[in-house]
Write a protein that holds these residues in place. Structure first.
Motif, PDB file in Angstrom:
ATOM      1  N   PRO A 342     -18.748  -5.098  34.190  1.00 23.56           N
ATOM      2  CA  PRO A 342     -19.658  -4.246  33.413  1.00 23.56           C
ATOM      3  C   PRO A 342     -18.928  -3.261  32.496  1.00 23.56           C
ATOM      4  O   PRO A 342     -19.449  -2.906  31.433  1.00 23.56           O
ATOM      5  CB  PRO A 342     -20.469  -3.498  34.484  1.00 23.56           C
ATOM      6  CG  PRO A 342     -19.720  -3.663  35.754  1.00 23.56           C
ATOM      7  CD  PRO A 342     -18.979  -4.943  35.634  1.00 23.56           C
ATOM      8  N   THR A 343     -17.728  -2.833  32.901  1.00 24.28           N
ATOM      9  CA  THR A 343     -16.970  -1.910  32.049  1.00 24.28           C
ATOM     10  C   THR A 343     -16.587  -2.576  30.737  1.00 24.28           C
ATOM     11  O   THR A 343     -16.790  -2.012  29.652  1.00 24.28           O
ATOM     12  CB  THR A 343     -15.697  -1.432  32.778  1.00 24.28           C
ATOM     13  OG1 THR A 343     -16.067  -0.718  33.958  1.00 24.28           O
ATOM     14  CG2 THR A 343     -14.870  -0.519  31.884  1.00 24.28           C
ATOM     15  N   SER A 346     -19.642  -3.275  28.556  1.00 20.85           N
ATOM     16  CA  SER A 346     -20.220  -2.079  27.934  1.00 20.85           C
ATOM     17  C   SER A 346     -19.461  -1.654  26.683  1.00 20.85           C
ATOM     18  O   SER A 346     -20.001  -0.947  25.834  1.00 20.85           O
ATOM     19  CB  SER A 346     -20.232  -0.918  28.939  1.00 20.85           C
ATOM     20  OG  SER A 346     -18.903  -0.462  29.204  1.00 20.85           O
ATOM     21  N   GLU A 348     -18.361  -3.734  24.434  1.00 27.01           N
ATOM     22  CA  GLU A 348     -18.742  -4.674  23.380  1.00 27.01           C
ATOM     23  C   GLU A 348     -17.561  -5.066  22.481  1.00 27.01           C
ATOM     24  O   GLU A 348     -17.576  -4.832  21.267  1.00 27.01           O
ATOM     25  CB  GLU A 348     -19.867  -4.076  22.530  1.00 27.01           C
ATOM     26  CG  GLU A 348     -21.126  -3.791  23.325  1.00 27.01           C
ATOM     27  CD  GLU A 348     -22.227  -3.203  22.459  1.00 27.01           C
ATOM     28  OE1 GLU A 348     -21.946  -2.865  21.287  1.00 27.01           O
ATOM     29  OE2 GLU A 348     -23.357  -3.081  22.952  1.00 27.01           O
ATOM     30  N   SER A 416     -18.195   8.385  23.401  1.00 32.61           N
ATOM     31  CA  SER A 416     -18.703   7.234  22.652  1.00 32.61           C
ATOM     32  C   SER A 416     -17.600   6.504  21.915  1.00 32.61           C
ATOM     33  O   SER A 416     -17.766   5.362  21.498  1.00 32.61           O
ATOM     34  CB  SER A 416     -19.774   7.690  21.649  1.00 32.61           C
ATOM     35  OG  SER A 416     -19.213   8.640  20.748  1.00 32.61           O
ATOM     36  N   ASP A 419     -14.402   2.876  22.890  1.00 31.50           N
ATOM     37  CA  ASP A 419     -14.084   1.530  22.419  1.00 31.50           C
ATOM     38  C   ASP A 419     -12.672   1.465  21.835  1.00 31.50           C
ATOM     39  O   ASP A 419     -12.025   0.412  21.857  1.00 31.50           O
ATOM     40  CB  ASP A 419     -15.090   1.088  21.360  1.00 31.50           C
ATOM     41  CG  ASP A 419     -16.492   0.921  21.943  1.00 31.50           C
ATOM     42  OD1 ASP A 419     -16.621   1.072  23.168  1.00 31.50           O
ATOM     43  OD2 ASP A 419     -17.421   0.653  21.168  1.00 31.50           O
ATOM     44  N   GLU A 482     -21.545   7.698  36.650  1.00 30.54           N
ATOM     45  CA  GLU A 482     -20.995   7.261  35.375  1.00 30.54           C
ATOM     46  C   GLU A 482     -19.680   6.521  35.610  1.00 30.54           C
ATOM     47  O   GLU A 482     -18.951   6.831  36.577  1.00 30.54           O
ATOM     48  CB  GLU A 482     -20.753   8.463  34.458  1.00 30.54           C
ATOM     49  CG  GLU A 482     -22.007   9.175  34.014  1.00 30.54           C
ATOM     50  CD  GLU A 482     -22.876   8.305  33.110  1.00 30.54           C
ATOM     51  OE1 GLU A 482     -22.306   7.531  32.320  1.00 30.54           O
ATOM     52  OE2 GLU A 482     -24.110   8.400  33.217  1.00 30.54           O
TER      53      GLU A 482
END
Length: 514
Positions: A342-343, A346, A348, A416, A419, A482
């Motif tokens: 999932p990390t 998330s 992308e 945010s 990435d 989180e």
């Protein structure tokens, strides 16, 4: 490391340190450059063929780089002479029963291969189930979380009692029961009824405890019963770690092929066949028990075995510290297992996340850790012969803690913009798996050092009680916290394990009697 070795080799073509023997002719600059050039050409050729799967560029790069690193690790570690082979060449130990060292080493090789063969088969079967269990339950449209948590609760519930039964009724017999249980469980996986699957998970908790106690207890006791030197145990533990990573890689491929032909249940049908093969192989083992003197298992009750295991664990601080280290490190590892997919999803990344590709790369890292363990241990022994394993464990857990701090920092401070840390996070995931490959043989060697043979089955299962509690807590944390906070907890668990190992460095260790 290469620079250090090549500069050293300009002074002498042969390094001979205590416990380490390396022929430096392999490390001269020309040979090493040639090796790198050949590897670069080979990788470019593979990518240029256009036969690789249509995976994202970043994932292919990770897989190819890890393949190259694994190849280089295999080449470099092949130059290392294991301690048991050094003893054979130097006639450095006294063999029991009037045997020569060569005869004893031949017997050890035969025994090790006999055990490792069974270990390969059962781990391949176990990995084949693990890689596809989630998708199977998802296809049945049942409560997946409830089934997984039932397995962990079952393991925690039965752990304190199973070990005593393993010691009293026999390790070989317990291994046979494990194989029979696994065959029954995999047959039950064919049914979509939730109650049947729930019973299967209860049995799965029991079989998991047997997997991680009965086989290792049999191996260590049999190793000593046959008179093999204590230090040769690390060779077996190292090969177990290497095989674990290799079987995980193979399991992903075999399970996928079986799923393509037989559907989601295919890997479980393959696991039935493999477990039956393991059962046949285990039948050829000799039986051993948890006993201080021959015949004790006949006179000691199951209750006494149970109480003795708990008394020994509680009264010896070294033993419960080893158990707490195992619980923290493996609990953190299992929590990471729930987190990595999932990390990455998330974040992308371009082209998505081919989980099979990334999984294979991480399993290569585990294999590399197992390969590096013996030479690393020999280097540590140069500086501290008596506490080498404790020092190694401390360093490995510390590195694991640092690697898990990377995603925690990225998510905490980048927010945010996390990435932008994608490459750093992928590298940290590979580093943690490399650490797993290292701490599997380190932890196994420490258990064999401190845990008495007579109570090994009982104590190893007692260790699984806090382990299952941490796994359940970690699973819950992944749902409510989180990602940054979960990775902080994982990093803290590894740091705690490292600090416990530091405490074992001081004071006189109460090592088990042989």
């Amino acid at each position: 490391t290469t620079s250090l070795l090549t500069s050293k080799c300009t002074l002498t073509n042969y390094i001979a340190l205590p416990c380490v023997t390396i022929d430096c002719n392999y490390f001269d600059n020309e040979n090493f450059k040639r090796l790198l050039e050949m590897l670069q050409v080979a990788l470019s050729f593979v990518k240029g063929l256009g036969v690789l799967p249509d995976w994202p560029e970043w994932a292919l790069d990770v897989l190819i780089i890890m393949t190259g690193l694994l190849t280089m690790t295999l080449v470099l570690t092949s130059l290392y002479t294991p301690e048991d082979e050094q003893d054979d060449k130097k006639n450095a130990i006294k063999a029991p029963g009037g045997k020569s060292v060569k005869e004893l080493h031949h017997e050890f090789d035969s025994f090790r291969h006999k055990y490792i063969t069974v270990y390969l088969v059962i781990m391949l079967a176990d990995w084949m189930q693990g890689t596809h269990m989630y998708t199977l339950y998802l296809s049945y449209n049942v409560n997946v979380s409830a089934l997984f948590l039932t397995g962990f609760f079952s393991g925690a519930l039965f752990a304190p009692f199973l070990g005593s039964a393993v010691d009293k009724f026999g390790r070989k017999r317990s291994c046979i029961i494990y194989c029979v249980l696994e065959i029954i469980i995999n047959v039950m996986e064919h049914y979509t009824n939730f109650t049947v699957l729930l019973i299967g998970r209860v049995l799965g908790g029991i079989s998991t405890n047997l997997l991680f106690s009965a086989f290792e207890s049999w191996m260590t006791t049999e190793h000593r019963r046959r008179g093999f030197p204590e230090k040769w145990l690390q060779r077996t533990y190292s090969e177990m770690s290497i095989c674990n990573g290799a079987m995980a890689i193979l399991a992903g491929i075999v399970a996928q092929v079986l799923e393509d032909y037989f559907g989601h249940i295919g890997p479980f049908q393959g696991a039935i066949a493999l477990t039956f093969l393991a059962l046949v192989l285990v039948l050829g083992w000799e039986e051993n028990y948890g006993e201080e003197q021959k015949g004790d298992h006949n006179t000691s009750s199951l209750y006494n075995q149970f109480m003795d295991g708990w008394r020994t664990t509680i009264s010896d601080s070294c033993i419960w510290r080893i158990g707490l280290t195992q619980a923290l490190s493996e609990g953190a590892m299992y929590t990471f297992v729930f987190m990595w997919v999932p990390t990455l999803l998330s974040m992308e990344p371009p082209g998505g996340v081919p989980t099979g590709c990334v999984f294979s790369a991480m399993m290569m890292a585990i294999t590399m850790g197992g390969l590096v363990f013996p030479p690393l241990e020999s280097v540590v022994k140069i500086f501290t012969a008596t506490k080498a394993f404790e020092v190694s464990a401390m360093l490995v857990y510390f590195l694991a803690s640092v690697s898990m701090a990377v995603p925690a920092l990225c998510f905490n401070y980048a927010g945010s913009g996390a990435d932008s840390c994608f490459s750093s996070i992928v590298i940290s995931f590979l580093v943690i798996e490399f650490c797993v490959g290292l701490f599997m043989p380190v932890a196994g060697t420490l258990r064999s050092k401190y845990v008495p043979d007579a109570k090994q089955g009982a104590i190893l299962n007692i260790f699984r009680l806090p382990l299952n509690a941490i796994v359940v807590g970690g699973t819950y944390a992944t749902d409510v916290l989180e990602p940054a906070h979960v990775f902080i907890l994982v990093s803290a668990c590894f740091m705690g394990a490292s600090l416990i190992q530091v405490s074992l460095l001081f004071g006189k260790a109460k090592v088990k009697s042989e």
